[in-house]
Design a protein around this motif. Structure first.
Motif, PDB file in Angstrom:
ATOM      1  N   SER A 398       0.837  -1.200   0.000  1.00  0.00           N
ATOM      2  CA  SER A 398       0.000   0.000   0.000  1.00  0.00           C
ATOM      3  C   SER A 398       0.868   1.245   0.000  1.00  0.00           C
ATOM      4  N   PRO A 399       0.406   2.324  -0.641  1.00  0.00           N
ATOM      5  CA  PRO A 399       1.164   3.580  -0.560  1.00  0.00           C
ATOM      6  C   PRO A 399       1.133   4.108   0.867  1.00  0.00           C
ATOM      7  N   SER A 400       2.291   4.507   1.370  1.00  0.00           N
ATOM      8  CA  SER A 400       2.361   4.933   2.770  1.00  0.00           C
ATOM      9  C   SER A 400       2.098   6.422   2.952  1.00  0.00           C
ATOM     10  N   GLY A 401       2.019   7.151   1.855  1.00  0.00           N
ATOM     11  CA  GLY A 401       1.817   8.587   1.955  1.00  0.00           C
ATOM     12  C   GLY A 401       0.528   8.974   2.661  1.00  0.00           C
ATOM     13  N   GLU A 402      -0.507   8.151   2.525  1.00  0.00           N
ATOM     14  CA  GLU A 402      -1.790   8.494   3.147  1.00  0.00           C
ATOM     15  C   GLU A 402      -1.746   8.395   4.676  1.00  0.00           C
ATOM     16  N   LEU A 403      -0.679   7.807   5.225  1.00  0.00           N
ATOM     17  CA  LEU A 403      -0.561   7.701   6.684  1.00  0.00           C
ATOM     18  C   LEU A 403       0.158   8.905   7.285  1.00  0.00           C
ATOM     19  N   ALA A 404       0.756   9.748   6.453  1.00  0.00           N
ATOM     20  CA  ALA A 404       1.528  10.881   6.962  1.00  0.00           C
ATOM     21  C   ALA A 404       0.640  11.815   7.770  1.00  0.00           C
ATOM     22  N   GLY A 405       1.178  12.274   8.887  1.00  0.00           N
ATOM     23  CA  GLY A 405       0.422  13.180   9.742  1.00  0.00           C
ATOM     24  C   GLY A 405       0.869  13.052  11.178  1.00  0.00           C
ATOM     25  N   TYR A 406       0.054  13.613  12.074  1.00  0.00           N
ATOM     26  CA  TYR A 406       0.363  13.590  13.498  1.00  0.00           C
ATOM     27  C   TYR A 406      -0.653  12.714  14.230  1.00  0.00           C
ATOM     28  N   TYR A 407      -0.141  11.999  15.236  1.00  0.00           N
ATOM     29  CA  TYR A 407      -0.948  11.029  15.970  1.00  0.00           C
ATOM     30  C   TYR A 407      -0.752  11.216  17.471  1.00  0.00           C
ATOM     31  N   VAL A 408      -1.664  10.611  18.228  1.00  0.00           N
ATOM     32  CA  VAL A 408      -1.593  10.671  19.680  1.00  0.00           C
ATOM     33  C   VAL A 408      -1.915   9.290  20.240  1.00  0.00           C
ATOM     34  N   GLN A 409      -1.360   8.967  21.394  1.00  0.00           N
ATOM     35  CA  GLN A 409      -1.612   7.667  22.022  1.00  0.00           C
ATOM     36  C   GLN A 409      -3.065   7.573  22.487  1.00  0.00           C
ATOM     37  N   SER A 410      -3.656   6.395  22.364  1.00  0.00           N
ATOM     38  CA  SER A 410      -5.052   6.196  22.799  1.00  0.00           C
ATOM     39  C   SER A 410      -5.172   6.127  24.315  1.00  0.00           C
ATOM     40  N   GLY A 411      -4.102   5.681  24.972  1.00  0.00           N
ATOM     41  CA  GLY A 411      -4.189   5.444  26.410  1.00  0.00           C
ATOM     42  C   GLY A 411      -3.901   6.678  27.229  1.00  0.00           C
ATOM     43  N   GLY A 412      -4.845   7.576  27.299  1.00  0.00           N
ATOM     44  CA  GLY A 412      -4.685   8.780  28.101  1.00  0.00           C
ATOM     45  C   GLY A 412      -6.023   9.203  28.677  1.00  0.00           C
ATOM     46  N   THR A 413      -6.040  10.394  29.279  1.00  0.00           N
ATOM     47  CA  THR A 413      -7.272  10.959  29.822  1.00  0.00           C
ATOM     48  C   THR A 413      -7.741  12.057  28.879  1.00  0.00           C
ATOM     49  N   LEU A 424       1.441  16.750  24.408  1.00  0.00           N
ATOM     50  CA  LEU A 424       2.809  17.227  24.592  1.00  0.00           C
ATOM     51  C   LEU A 424       3.813  16.314  23.905  1.00  0.00           C
ATOM     52  N   GLY A 425       3.385  15.107  23.572  1.00  0.00           N
ATOM     53  CA  GLY A 425       4.282  14.152  22.905  1.00  0.00           C
ATOM     54  C   GLY A 425       3.658  13.612  21.637  1.00  0.00           C
ATOM     55  N   LEU A 426       3.329  14.496  20.701  1.00  0.00           N
ATOM     56  CA  LEU A 426       2.721  14.062  19.448  1.00  0.00           C
ATOM     57  C   LEU A 426       3.662  13.146  18.664  1.00  0.00           C
ATOM     58  N   ILE A 427       3.075  12.205  17.964  1.00  0.00           N
ATOM     59  CA  ILE A 427       3.838  11.265  17.142  1.00  0.00           C
ATOM     60  C   ILE A 427       3.717  11.708  15.687  1.00  0.00           C
ATOM     61  N   LYS A 428       4.843  11.973  15.068  1.00  0.00           N
ATOM     62  CA  LYS A 428       4.852  12.404  13.677  1.00  0.00           C
ATOM     63  C   LYS A 428       5.152  11.218  12.765  1.00  0.00           C
ATOM     64  N   VAL A 429       4.298  11.005  11.778  1.00  0.00           N
ATOM     65  CA  VAL A 429       4.461   9.906  10.827  1.00  0.00           C
ATOM     66  C   VAL A 429       4.697  10.506   9.444  1.00  0.00           C
ATOM     67  N   GLU A 430       5.786  10.063   8.798  1.00  0.00           N
ATOM     68  CA  GLU A 430       6.117  10.536   7.461  1.00  0.00           C
ATOM     69  C   GLU A 430       6.344   9.342   6.546  1.00  0.00           C
ATOM     70  N   ALA A 431       6.013   9.525   5.292  1.00  0.00           N
ATOM     71  CA  ALA A 431       6.281   8.485   4.309  1.00  0.00           C
ATOM     72  C   ALA A 431       7.772   8.460   4.000  1.00  0.00           C
ATOM     73  N   LYS A 432       8.311   7.264   3.882  1.00  0.00           N
ATOM     74  CA  LYS A 432       9.707   7.092   3.468  1.00  0.00           C
ATOM     75  C   LYS A 432       9.690   6.287   2.167  1.00  0.00           C
ATOM     76  N   GLY A 433       9.947   6.963   1.086  1.00  0.00           N
ATOM     77  CA  GLY A 433       9.781   6.317  -0.198  1.00  0.00           C
ATOM     78  C   GLY A 433       8.311   6.103  -0.473  1.00  0.00           C
ATOM     79  N   GLU A 434       8.012   5.092  -1.247  1.00  0.00           N
ATOM     80  CA  GLU A 434       6.620   4.846  -1.633  1.00  0.00           C
ATOM     81  C   GLU A 434       5.875   3.981  -0.633  1.00  0.00           C
ATOM     82  N   HIS A 435       6.602   3.104   0.088  1.00  0.00           N
ATOM     83  CA  HIS A 435       5.903   2.097   0.884  1.00  0.00           C
ATOM     84  C   HIS A 435       6.281   2.069   2.363  1.00  0.00           C
ATOM     85  N   ASP A 436       7.291   2.792   2.777  1.00  0.00           N
ATOM     86  CA  ASP A 436       7.759   2.679   4.155  1.00  0.00           C
ATOM     87  C   ASP A 436       7.448   3.937   4.963  1.00  0.00           C
ATOM     88  N   LEU A 437       7.789   3.894   6.261  1.00  0.00           N
ATOM     89  CA  LEU A 437       7.442   4.988   7.158  1.00  0.00           C
ATOM     90  C   LEU A 437       8.638   5.415   8.011  1.00  0.00           C
TER      91      LEU A 437
END
Length: 645
Positions: A398-413, A424-437
């Motif tokens: 699958s193309p990994s570009g559609e996953l790029a963005g910012y994420y947060v952990q589910s386990g919080g209040t 305060l600790g956002l997770i940044k996801v970027e595409a690496k090439g066509e298929h990796d992250l």
């Protein structure tokens, strides 16, 4: 004694010794099993390998540790390392030193549930509302039932409660039911949809055991697991009231100092005790391991019950290891299940390889310790050379570009003002090439390679901690939208959406900084102006001056509100012993200061309406009103006016 008497006596002793030798079974002559561990370590080199690994971390990542390995119905390795108490210089004894098991306690909850399921008294797919008081059911947000399987897989949908999991005083402990009713977190996810690790939900399962069995959970645990297995140096009671003699053998708990060395931790208690209050020895926990994989286990009346318990019961994707009826699946072949634990001053890990009839116990007296607790398990069960995967054609990925963005952990209040800390600790996801992250979080970054459609596995990182954070991720996508990135264990990673999108967060932050700076500096500006007017003798008692004083009082309320907000946030991040009463007092103060400021501002407008004002005075009043109103709306959106139940 004469020489004549010694010869017959010597011959008699030799005869007895020979007779004894021939009575001993051949297997007892060498208790080391043949073969090797799943990782490829020959059992006759087990002690050498474990010693080398553990000794490299003792005194660095933990003062002490106990490691026990079982094979079949025997303990084949048991050894203590380092100190149970640094002050007293007490050595660790795996048969006698009492450690806190932490969340390994949860496996006793799941075992209790499976015992009751086997007896026909519970069902894994039954709505848990059947077991509990209406006060618990009334707070559920979704109509979809929560089942015991949902609780086991930590997908019941509960957020983390803002209260600490621990308390310093035994006097603060109440019955399990009272504790659960008084500290109910919100259900913020639909059951079965998001993995969000929950001590509360686990304690709910313990309460279900109480309701069905008619015994307190600690009594049930003692009568149906600990005593039958001969775990005579273990207790699940939150104060060890059923085993007070264990207190004398308790190891001291520690935390690692930033500058090196260890800091002693005060003794804590766990109100939600089925989730992590158990204490005992490493060899006792090894007895539990042997009972779990034994064909004729005293825990169950039918062998298939244990086989069912160890079978996978939940996974977001079949290619991802996840949950086996409350036990977590470990990356190894053959199938390995277990559970780690972490409480104040202690860390632990526990794994069972049913197919090999192998059990591994690692207990340490340092919190958040992973070098040994995870490392020993991996050393014995993980053979990376054996894990081979057929490469997937790039066209099928699958193309990994559609996953790029910012994420947060589910386990919080997320339903109280503690929500701010999650971002305060956002997770940044970027595409690496066509298929990796590439993932980045809290100063760490790492690369993940797509091995099958929407499944990404750790490839490399400059930080050794990163692999434990994201060993594998499954991207769940629905209607072209990313639903979650799931590693299958503990917590999912959720994309920022709606009012918590990155542009929205940036605008909130800008407004918050502007309001905070304004209301922290404005009192000093007003003070300087007041002093200058005194020097000029320009003080007035006119209506316009009264309006100005009311506006100044409004600013002072804004300043106090800002100070209170900052205090609440700092308290949320560093004070682990804060109470609901203290938190709600801060929320009440927010209400008082906001309403008071609003009233004062309105009165200042009324008082100043008939008095000529300069454009600077009008501008100052407008800025004050706009900033305060915007800040108050921001606080409302982030739950700073929400009382914690």
């Amino acid at each position: 004694m004469s020489t004549g008497m010694r010869k017959p006596l010597f011959a008699l002793l030799i005869s007895i010794l020979l007779f004894t030798v021939f009575l001993v079974p051949a297997s007892a002559a060498d208790t080391t099993p043949t073969g090797e561990t799943p990782s490829g370590i020959p059992y006759n080199r087990l002690e050498r390998e474990i010693d080398a690994y553990v000794n490299s971390y003792i005194g660095k990542s933990t003062p002490g540790a106990a490691v026990v390995v079982t094979k079949g119905d025997r303990i084949i390795f048991s050894k203590g390392y380092g100190h149970a108490d640094l002050e007293r210089r007490t050595a660790v004894d795996p048969a006698a030193t009492v450690f806190a098991y932490g969340s390994i306690n949860k496996t006793f909850v799941w075992t209790s549930v499976m015992q009751l399921v086997e007896a026909g008294k519970m069902r894994l797919d039954q709505d848990i509302r059947a077991y509990f008081p209406k006060e618990i059911a009334e707070k559920l947000r979704y109509d979809k039932p929560i089942t015991m399987l949902d609780i086991m897989s930590h997908t019941a949908g509960y957020e983390q409660h803002p209260l600490s999991t621990f308390t310093l005083s035994a006097e603060n402990l109440t019955s399990l039911e009272e504790t659960l009713l008084s500290n109910q977190p919100e259900q913020i996810y639909e059951p079965g949809q998001v993995i969000a690790y929950s001590n509360f939900a686990t304690a709910l399962a313990g309460l279900a055991v109480e309701k069905v069995s008619g015994e307190s959970f600690s009594d049930y645990e003692m009568n149906h697991i600990l005593k039958p297995l001969g775990m005579n140096r273990t207790s699940g009671h939150p104060t060890l009231a059923d085993h007070p003699d264990l207190r004398e053998a308790e190891a001291a708990g520690y935390a690692v100092k930033q500058e090196g060395g260890f800091e002693a931790r005060a003794h804590y208690y766990v109100p939600l005790y089925p989730a992590g209050a158990m204490e005992g020895t490493a060899e006792d926990l090894a007895r539990f391991a042997m009972a779990l994989y034994a064909a004729d286990s005293p825990l169950f009346t039918r062998p298939e019950t244990a086989r069912t318990m160890f079978s996978r019961s939940y996974t977001p994707n079949e290619e991802i290891l996840s949950n086996a009826h409350g036990f977590w699946e470990y990356r190894a072949e053959p199938h390995v299940v277990g559970h780690s634990g972490n409480v104040k001053g202690f860390s632990s890990n526990f794994a069972v390889v049913p197919e090999e009839q192998l059990g591994i116990v690692v207990l340490t007296n340092t919190e958040i310790e992973q070098k040994l607790t995870s490392g020993i398990i991996n050393l014995l069960v993980q053979d990376k050379a054996r894990v081979t995967e057929e490469p997937v054609p790039a066209a099928d990925l699958s193309p990994s570009g559609e996953l790029a963005g910012y994420y947060v952990q589910s386990g919080g209040t997320y339903s109280t003002y503690h929500e701010v800390t999650n971002y305060l600790g956002l997770i940044k996801v970027e595409a690496k090439g066509e298929h990796d992250l590439t993932l980045s979080v809290m100063g760490m970054s790492g690369e993940l390679k797509q091995t099958s459609p929407n499944v990404y596995k750790f490839a490399k990182s400059d930080n050794p901690r990163f692999e434990r954070l994201a060993p594998v991720l499954y991207a769940e996508i629905s209607d072209g939208e990313v639903v979650r990135l799931s590693k299958g264990i503990a917590t999912d990673i959720l994309p920022l959406k709606g009012s918590r999108s990155l542009p929205a967060l940036i605008s909130y932050l800008a407004l918050a900084i502007l309001a905070i700076v304004f209301f922290l500096l404005a009192p000093f500006v007003l003070l300087i102006r007041w002093l200058l007017r005194i020097r000029k003798g320009a003080l007035s008692t006119s209506a316009g001056s009264a309006g100005g004083r009311l506006l100044a009082a409004t600013v002072l309320c804004g300043t106090l509100l800002v100070v209170n907000i900052l205090y609440l946030l700092v308290n949320a991040m560093i004070n682990e012993n804060v109470t609901v009463g203290q938190m709600n007092f801060g929320v009440a103060l927010n209400w008082v200061l906001t309403l008071l400021a609003a009233g004062l501002f309105v009165f200042s407008l009324v008082k100043s309406r008939s008095v000529p004002q300069s454009k600077w005075q009008k501008a100052g009043r407008a800025v004050t009103g706009a900033l305060f109103a915007g800040f108050a709306l921001l606080l409302a959106d982030w739950n700073f006016f929400h009382f914690i139940p």
